[in-house]
Scaffold this motif. Structure first.
Motif, PDB file in Angstrom:
ATOM      1  N   PHE A 114       0.890  -1.199  -0.034  1.00 58.48           N
ATOM      2  CA  PHE A 114      -0.146  -0.112   0.097  1.00 58.48           C
ATOM      3  C   PHE A 114       0.903   1.292   0.040  1.00 58.48           C
ATOM      4  O   PHE A 114       0.405   2.182   0.367  1.00 58.48           O
ATOM      5  CB  PHE A 114      -0.903  -0.066   1.178  1.00 58.48           C
ATOM      6  CG  PHE A 114      -1.639  -1.329   1.384  1.00 58.48           C
ATOM      7  CD1 PHE A 114      -2.674  -1.721   0.494  1.00 58.48           C
ATOM      8  CD2 PHE A 114      -1.679  -2.282   2.595  1.00 58.48           C
ATOM      9  CE1 PHE A 114      -3.112  -2.931   0.544  1.00 58.48           C
ATOM     10  CE2 PHE A 114      -2.291  -3.049   3.059  1.00 58.48           C
ATOM     11  CZ  PHE A 114      -3.110  -3.804   1.768  1.00 58.48           C
ATOM     12  N   SER A 115       2.151   1.085  -0.478  1.00 59.97           N
ATOM     13  CA  SER A 115       2.893   2.365  -0.506  1.00 59.97           C
ATOM     14  C   SER A 115       2.993   3.107  -1.927  1.00 59.97           C
ATOM     15  O   SER A 115       3.434   4.361  -1.887  1.00 59.97           O
ATOM     16  CB  SER A 115       4.326   2.081  -0.042  1.00 59.97           C
ATOM     17  OG  SER A 115       4.840   1.089  -1.079  1.00 59.97           O
ATOM     18  N   ALA A 116       2.737   2.075  -2.986  1.00 55.53           N
ATOM     19  CA  ALA A 116       2.768   2.959  -4.378  1.00 55.53           C
ATOM     20  C   ALA A 116       1.380   3.429  -4.520  1.00 55.53           C
ATOM     21  O   ALA A 116       0.373   3.136  -4.068  1.00 55.53           O
ATOM     22  CB  ALA A 116       3.184   1.658  -5.303  1.00 55.53           C
ATOM     23  N   GLU A 146       5.850   1.906 -15.539  1.00 54.33           N
ATOM     24  CA  GLU A 146       6.523   1.699 -14.399  1.00 54.33           C
ATOM     25  C   GLU A 146       5.465   0.999 -13.607  1.00 54.33           C
ATOM     26  O   GLU A 146       4.699   1.807 -12.754  1.00 54.33           O
ATOM     27  CB  GLU A 146       6.934   3.128 -13.973  1.00 54.33           C
ATOM     28  CG  GLU A 146       7.607   2.913 -12.601  1.00 54.33           C
ATOM     29  CD  GLU A 146       8.412   4.306 -12.080  1.00 54.33           C
ATOM     30  OE1 GLU A 146       7.852   4.872 -11.089  1.00 54.33           O
ATOM     31  OE2 GLU A 146       8.897   4.956 -12.980  1.00 54.33           O
ATOM     32  N   ILE A 147       5.465  -0.207 -13.218  1.00 53.21           N
ATOM     33  CA  ILE A 147       4.464  -1.164 -12.574  1.00 53.21           C
ATOM     34  C   ILE A 147       4.861  -1.002 -11.255  1.00 53.21           C
ATOM     35  O   ILE A 147       4.203  -0.819 -10.296  1.00 53.21           O
ATOM     36  CB  ILE A 147       4.233  -2.429 -13.263  1.00 53.21           C
ATOM     37  CG1 ILE A 147       3.357  -2.160 -14.649  1.00 53.21           C
ATOM     38  CG2 ILE A 147       3.224  -3.176 -12.423  1.00 53.21           C
ATOM     39  CD1 ILE A 147       3.406  -3.479 -15.451  1.00 53.21           C
ATOM     40  N   LEU A 148       6.153  -1.365 -11.118  1.00 52.73           N
ATOM     41  CA  LEU A 148       6.627  -1.216  -9.871  1.00 52.73           C
ATOM     42  C   LEU A 148       7.739  -0.105  -9.599  1.00 52.73           C
ATOM     43  O   LEU A 148       8.268   0.359 -10.854  1.00 52.73           O
ATOM     44  CB  LEU A 148       7.875  -2.505  -9.451  1.00 52.73           C
ATOM     45  CG  LEU A 148       7.020  -3.712  -9.294  1.00 52.73           C
ATOM     46  CD1 LEU A 148       8.144  -5.112  -9.200  1.00 52.73           C
ATOM     47  CD2 LEU A 148       6.109  -4.025  -7.993  1.00 52.73           C
ATOM     48  N   PRO A 149       7.799   0.677  -8.577  1.00 53.76           N
ATOM     49  CA  PRO A 149       8.445   2.061  -8.476  1.00 53.76           C
ATOM     50  C   PRO A 149       9.929   1.805  -9.109  1.00 53.76           C
ATOM     51  O   PRO A 149      10.499   1.094  -8.426  1.00 53.76           O
ATOM     52  CB  PRO A 149       8.328   2.559  -7.060  1.00 53.76           C
ATOM     53  CG  PRO A 149       7.110   1.757  -6.455  1.00 53.76           C
ATOM     54  CD  PRO A 149       6.800   0.507  -7.517  1.00 53.76           C
TER      55      PRO A 149
END
Length: 296
Positions: A114-116, A146-149
């Motif tokens: 829940f941080s992205a 950019e799916i993952l930061p």
């Protein structure tokens, strides 16, 4: 034949359940395998695929529950080990039914839960409008997202984004979407959950072919020693196709996605999916629509 199709679909069902792209079948490229004509009607293909899918699902469930004596733990029921990197998720013991399940690991560090930021797809704007119809253009193309930061992931995207742009259909308005295929494979667009005319419903063999260099793709190439599938009723276009969506009877949250025969899961996994939000007059009168602050 049903057994072979069951094994192929079942193995891809296992991969999909593990979060991996579906394995490309032997007919991933049309020019790599000779085509063998076979007179298989749409009814035959759908009936066979339905039976095979049910058998594959039953086999996967049986493996997870231990019917094959592995409790979801060892090799797949199809004679090959599960692909990818796994670890045993044995955080509990005793009678935990999930204690033997293997999960995939990521080579990249994952962000904290829940941080992205939740990605909100952009609303697509009409390229032109008439008194009762909104016209949209979408290009299917390869891109990165950019799916993952901090990481760039190769995708196939509608207008090069993942998810694709959101189409909003307002009460009393028809929608026509022109899709252009700039990908290296055929595609088909299906509006999931919509009440759509048959010629815009995205039947799996109604291909939108890529550029002319791809070829004519006269049949689905053969899988192993099985005959090829032909569909004389298929409506095939080259590079572009117009999909017409009449005013829906009720408001609904729909989504559009690639629907190509045997590759729907793999194409959605690559990024070919987007929202289509349909509104109606009743919904427009709800207090929540008039004052978003009242939404609960």
């Amino acid at each position: 034949m049903a057994a072979r199709i069951r094994d192929y679909l079942g193995s891809n069902a296992v991969q999909s359940a593990l979060g991996q792209p579906a394995q490309a079948p032997p007919f991933a490229a049309a020019d790599e395998i000779p085509l063998i004509e076979a007179a298989l009607s749409r009814r035959t293909v759908l009936t066979t695929a339905g039976i095979a899918g049910a058998l594959a699902a039953a086999t996967v469930i049986a493996d997870v529950t231990g019917a094959f004596g592995r409790g979801g733990g060892g090799d797949s029921p199809f004679g090959e080990p599960f692909p990818g990197t796994h670890h045993n998720d044995n955080t509990q013991s005793g009678n935990d039914p999930n204690s033997g399940i293997k999960t995939l690991t990521s080579e990249a560090p994952l962000p904290a839960q829940f941080s992205a930021t939740l990605p909100i797809p952009k609303q697509l704007q009409p390229t032109r409008q008439t008194s009762d119809t909104d016209y949209y253009d979408i290009v299917q193309s390869a891109a990165t997202a950019e799916i993952l930061p901090g990481l760039k992931t190769p995708i196939w995207g509608y207008n090069g984004t993942f998810p694709g742009p959101t189409i909003v259909q307002n009460p009393g308005r028809n929608v026509v979407v022109t899709h252009r295929n700039n990908l290296p494979v055929p595609t088909v667009v299906h509006l999931h959950g919509g009440a759509i005319p048959h010629d815009s419903d995205g039947y799996p063999t109604d291909f939108v072919l890529p550029a002319a260099s791809y070829g004519d793709f006269p049949a689905m190439p053969a899988m192993g020693d099985m005959p090829a599938m032909t569909d004389p009723q298929a409506v095939v276009t080259r590079q572009t196709r117009d999909y017409t969506y009449p005013t829906p009877p009720r408001a609904a949250t729909l989504w559009y996605h690639d629907h190509r025969m045997d590759f729907t899961g793999a194409s959605v996994h690559r990024g070919l999916a987007g929202f289509h939000l349909a509104h109606d007059a009743e919904e427009q009168e709800l207090p929540c629509r008039k004052d978003p602050g009242t939404c609960r």
